[in-house]
Design a protein around this motif. Structure first.
Motif, PDB file in Angstrom:
ATOM      1  N   TYR A  14       0.868  -1.175   0.000  1.00  0.00           N
ATOM      2  CA  TYR A  14       0.000   0.000   0.000  1.00  0.00           C
ATOM      3  C   TYR A  14       0.902   1.220   0.000  1.00  0.00           C
ATOM      4  N   GLU A  15       0.894   1.945  -1.129  1.00  0.00           N
ATOM      5  CA  GLU A  15       1.811   3.073  -1.290  1.00  0.00           C
ATOM      6  C   GLU A  15       1.209   4.332  -0.666  1.00  0.00           C
ATOM      7  N   VAL A  16       1.960   4.923   0.259  1.00  0.00           N
ATOM      8  CA  VAL A  16       1.461   6.067   1.018  1.00  0.00           C
ATOM      9  C   VAL A  16       2.383   7.265   0.837  1.00  0.00           C
ATOM     10  N   LEU A  17       1.775   8.388   0.493  1.00  0.00           N
ATOM     11  CA  LEU A  17       2.448   9.676   0.531  1.00  0.00           C
ATOM     12  C   LEU A  17       2.196  10.240   1.925  1.00  0.00           C
ATOM     13  N   VAL A  18       3.189  10.182   2.806  1.00  0.00           N
ATOM     14  CA  VAL A  18       2.988  10.621   4.189  1.00  0.00           C
ATOM     15  C   VAL A  18       2.463  12.053   4.227  1.00  0.00           C
ATOM     16  N   ARG A  19       2.978  12.906   3.367  1.00  0.00           N
ATOM     17  CA  ARG A  19       2.541  14.301   3.293  1.00  0.00           C
ATOM     18  C   ARG A  19       1.041  14.408   3.041  1.00  0.00           C
ATOM     19  N   GLY A  20       0.473  13.424   2.351  1.00  0.00           N
ATOM     20  CA  GLY A  20      -0.916  13.506   1.959  1.00  0.00           C
ATOM     21  C   GLY A  20      -1.854  12.570   2.695  1.00  0.00           C
ATOM     22  N   PHE A  21      -1.381  11.883   3.753  1.00  0.00           N
ATOM     23  CA  PHE A  21      -2.211  10.845   4.359  1.00  0.00           C
ATOM     24  C   PHE A  21      -3.024  11.354   5.553  1.00  0.00           C
ATOM     25  N   LYS A  22      -2.359  11.928   6.564  1.00  0.00           N
ATOM     26  CA  LYS A  22      -3.084  12.461   7.724  1.00  0.00           C
ATOM     27  C   LYS A  22      -2.194  13.445   8.470  1.00  0.00           C
ATOM     28  N   ASP A  23      -2.751  14.609   8.729  1.00  0.00           N
ATOM     29  CA  ASP A  23      -2.049  15.676   9.453  1.00  0.00           C
ATOM     30  C   ASP A  23      -2.455  15.597  10.927  1.00  0.00           C
ATOM     31  N   ASP A  48      -0.565  -5.763   3.432  1.00  0.00           N
ATOM     32  CA  ASP A  48       0.468  -6.402   4.238  1.00  0.00           C
ATOM     33  C   ASP A  48       1.667  -5.514   4.521  1.00  0.00           C
ATOM     34  N   CYS A  49       1.913  -4.542   3.642  1.00  0.00           N
ATOM     35  CA  CYS A  49       3.145  -3.752   3.770  1.00  0.00           C
ATOM     36  C   CYS A  49       2.911  -2.336   3.274  1.00  0.00           C
ATOM     37  N   LEU A  50       3.344  -1.362   4.038  1.00  0.00           N
ATOM     38  CA  LEU A  50       3.317   0.038   3.625  1.00  0.00           C
ATOM     39  C   LEU A  50       4.572   0.355   2.828  1.00  0.00           C
ATOM     40  N   TRP A  51       4.391   1.047   1.735  1.00  0.00           N
ATOM     41  CA  TRP A  51       5.539   1.611   1.003  1.00  0.00           C
ATOM     42  C   TRP A  51       5.425   3.123   1.145  1.00  0.00           C
ATOM     43  N   LEU A  52       6.416   3.720   1.819  1.00  0.00           N
ATOM     44  CA  LEU A  52       6.397   5.150   2.094  1.00  0.00           C
ATOM     45  C   LEU A  52       7.308   5.885   1.120  1.00  0.00           C
ATOM     46  N   LEU A  53       6.786   6.936   0.513  1.00  0.00           N
ATOM     47  CA  LEU A  53       7.602   7.786  -0.344  1.00  0.00           C
ATOM     48  C   LEU A  53       8.608   8.552   0.503  1.00  0.00           C
ATOM     49  N   PRO A  54       9.613   9.201  -0.089  1.00  0.00           N
ATOM     50  CA  PRO A  54      10.757   9.723   0.675  1.00  0.00           C
ATOM     51  C   PRO A  54      10.364  10.568   1.893  1.00  0.00           C
ATOM     52  N   LEU A  55      11.055  10.287   3.007  1.00  0.00           N
ATOM     53  CA  LEU A  55      10.805  10.964   4.282  1.00  0.00           C
ATOM     54  C   LEU A  55      11.978  11.840   4.691  1.00  0.00           C
ATOM     55  N   TYR A  56      13.018  11.882   3.886  1.00  0.00           N
ATOM     56  CA  TYR A  56      14.291  12.459   4.301  1.00  0.00           C
ATOM     57  C   TYR A  56      14.278  13.989   4.213  1.00  0.00           C
ATOM     58  N   HIS A 313       2.534   7.248  -7.631  1.00  0.00           N
ATOM     59  CA  HIS A 313       2.744   8.671  -7.388  1.00  0.00           C
ATOM     60  C   HIS A 313       3.273   9.416  -8.609  1.00  0.00           C
ATOM     61  N   ASP A 314       3.725   8.687  -9.621  1.00  0.00           N
ATOM     62  CA  ASP A 314       4.239   9.304 -10.840  1.00  0.00           C
ATOM     63  C   ASP A 314       3.159   9.283 -11.924  1.00  0.00           C
ATOM     64  N   GLU A 315       3.536   9.750 -13.096  1.00  0.00           N
ATOM     65  CA  GLU A 315       2.638   9.634 -14.231  1.00  0.00           C
ATOM     66  C   GLU A 315       2.534   8.169 -14.655  1.00  0.00           C
ATOM     67  N   LEU A 316       1.427   7.843 -15.337  1.00  0.00           N
ATOM     68  CA  LEU A 316       1.278   6.517 -15.929  1.00  0.00           C
ATOM     69  C   LEU A 316       2.309   6.443 -17.049  1.00  0.00           C
ATOM     70  N   THR A 317       3.421   5.771 -16.781  1.00  0.00           N
ATOM     71  CA  THR A 317       4.563   5.851 -17.693  1.00  0.00           C
ATOM     72  C   THR A 317       4.317   5.064 -18.971  1.00  0.00           C
ATOM     73  N   LEU A 318       4.698   5.668 -20.101  1.00  0.00           N
ATOM     74  CA  LEU A 318       4.520   5.046 -21.410  1.00  0.00           C
ATOM     75  C   LEU A 318       5.860   4.899 -22.113  1.00  0.00           C
ATOM     76  N   GLU A 319       6.916   4.681 -21.326  1.00  0.00           N
ATOM     77  CA  GLU A 319       8.237   4.503 -21.930  1.00  0.00           C
ATOM     78  C   GLU A 319       8.342   3.170 -22.656  1.00  0.00           C
TER      79      GLU A 319
END
Length: 547
Positions: A14-23, A48-56, A313-319
């Motif tokens: 489950y991909e989570v943007l921490v910035r956009g999940f809950k304040d 089963d697993c959280l995938w967090l975008l960059p937190l640094y 979180h990115d564009e639907l890539t068509l590469e």
């Protein structure tokens, strides 16, 4: 967490943007404490697993993928103590957590880069790739076409050019420097020691550069990934490395490493070409795009697994499509030029499918039944929309819609303080699309998604079983078997908006009864004759084959 070396093969991410999940503190930006508050929801959903975008620590010129300190959390998100509390909260609920790690480049604000600019002979002088000749590595493709004109940028302080495969404010690290290699291993150890369960390795093909090549996927890169894997296997068992390598499946398998050892590089890699072909197949009402890419997908080493997704979180890539296919996808799914970004489409799943519930359910069923570990993007489980009037990829990174209350229940801040405005249009706006309402509605998309995740959990073969496509004379129907021993699930998918018949050769399962997984309804027992099914428009069946 109990030891389980193969957990990632059966997991749903489950991909989570921490910035956009809950304040949690009312400053308008999501944070780690907010994520902890919503951890019970994540557990309830059934992933089963959280995938967090960059937190640094980052100046945030590229959504956090421009890191200025690998060992610090961005202050808006909290502190390291909040990070360890979040890991503990997840583990207590049986959830794992992986984070993005950008190994290829840093921000130009990173102290390493500043020192490299100002003191070429100092300890960081060789931490980045510098040259006097900007024709070096000529012909290497530019990733962000339109945003960047070259992979080299002149630095007036050092009076040399520095190399960047992405934005000019993201200089590439120099992995030919052994100190850089060791330093990045120390970064991995730092976060693994804090309890993280693995990393998605961003832009991992580009670590090394060589003249006369496209500077992607070089032997030196694979050699370094073997070093990384050896450290993880020796000191951090049960942790996972997920490669972001956008290529054809027969090329990406190299990032799993040596098949004779079961795989000695990354445990997982994304299957990028599958995703646009699911969209193409449904719009064309023909299974051929999916069948073709699956026929090109090689057998994986023993410890390896694909990561599959519909949106992220990115564009639907068509590469990984032809120019003709890219034009087709733009014409079908991104009629407004504002919906396009770089070579892809910056839209969420529900708007891509015009909010068609049958299509959304079909796409979800395909995601959860195709070979690999699926990734759900936060908000797609409720059919969240996007905002194409926001810049770049922010269109698909708006606040999670928890309730019809102020700011979608995301934050108590003044609406003007939000990092991005919540979606408010009549179709996808938070007053009508939110978690609170859908949790109370048994027929909601959220409840459907939760049910499908529960069924998937009952059948480990979706993660580890064989994939066997079943031919049928109707090209609008995609049928396949997921099988491992006595656990067999037959998946039949109607890619057309019209009802379709299909005849399948199931004689191998003579005497078995297909039991529909969602309702537990037994269908007629398989005999010697072709097995006839009819499917509604964009309908699907999952059948457990039972004796």
């Amino acid at each position: 967490m109990s030891p389980d070396p193969g957990w990632y093969k059966r997991a749903v991410f489950y991909e989570v943007l921490v910035r956009g999940f809950k304040d949690s503190n009312g400053d308008g930006t999501g944070d780690l404490r907010g994520l902890i508050e919503k951890m019970d929801y994540v557990k309830w959903l059934g992933v089963d697993c959280l995938w967090l975008l960059p937190l640094y620590q980052s100046p945030l010129r590229d959504g956090g993928y421009d890191i200025s300190d690998y060992m610090k959390i961005l202050p808006e998100f909290g502190e390291l103590t909040d990070f360890t509390a979040m890991i503990e909260a997840a583990h207590q609920r049986g959830l794992r957590v992986i984070t993005d790690l950008v190994m290829n480049h840093t921000s130009d604000r990173h102290p390493w880069f500043q020192a490299s600019r100002e003191d070429p002979e100092g300890p960081y002088g060789d931490f980045y790739v510098w040259t006097d000749d900007p024709t070096t590595y000529e012909g290497v493709p530019i990733v962000f076409v339109g945003a960047e004109e070259s992979n080299w940028t002149y630095d007036p302080v050092r009076r040399q050019y520095y190399w960047h495969r992405f934005f000019h404010h993201q200089p590439d690290l120099n992995y030919d420097n052994p100190v850089v290699q060791e330093t990045m291993l120390d970064v991995l150890r730092f976060w693994l020691d804090l309890g993280v369960d693995g990393f998605r390795l961003d832009a991992v093909p580009y670590l090394f550069e060589r003249e006369g090549t496209d500077c992607s996927g070089l032997p030196e890169t694979h050699a370094y990934l073997k070093r990384v894997r050896a450290v993880v296997d020796a000191d951090y068992p049960d942790r996972v490395l997920l490669a972001e390598a956008n290529g054809w499946p027969e090329d990406v398998v190299e990032y799993f490493g040596d098949p004779l050892t079961g795989g000695d590089e990354c445990h997982m890699a994304f299957h990028f070409p599958l995703m646009p072909r699911i969209f193409m197949a449904v719009r064309r009402e023909n299974r051929e795009p999916i069948s073709e890419i699956m026929s090109r997908t090689p057998k994986l080493p023993e410890t390896a697994q694909w990561g599959i997704f519909l949106r992220n979180h990115d564009e639907l890539t068509l590469e990984q499509v032809t120019e003709e296919e890219r034009d087709y996808m733009h014409a079908e799914y991104a009629k407004d030029p504002r919906m396009r970004a770089y070579l892809g489409i910056r839209r969420r799943l529900a708007p891509l499918l015009e909010n068609d519930r049958d299509q959304i359910e079909l796409f979800t069923a395909l995601l959860l039944s195709m070979p690999g570990s699926p990734v759900l993007y936060y908000g797609d489980e409720i059919g969240m929309g996007d905002n194409i009037w926001l810049e770049d990829r922010d269109a698909v990174r708006t606040p999670m819609q928890w309730s019809p209350d102020r700011n979608a229940g995301f934050s108590q801040a003044d609406p003007g303080r939000l990092y991005l405005p919540a979606v408010m249009d009549p179709i996808y706006g938070f007053p009508s699309v939110n978690v609170e309402a859908q949790q109370q509605n048994p027929s909601s998309l959220l409840q459907f998604t939760r049910q499908m995740l529960e069924i998937r959990r009952q059948h480990p073969i979706f993660g580890t079983g064989d994939f066997i496509e079943l031919w049928s004379p109707n090209p609008a129907v995609l049928a396949f078997l997921r099988e491992d021993g006595e656990d067999r699930v037959l998946c039949v998918n109607n890619l057309s908006k019209h009802p379709q018949p299909v005849e399948l050769d199931l004689r191998r399962f003579h005497g078995l009864t297909p039991v529909e997984c969602r309702g537990g309804v037994p269908f007629p027992t398989v005999g010697e004759l072709p097995y006839l099914l009819t499917l509604p428009g964009h309908g699907f069946y999952w059948f457990a084959l039972r004796g």
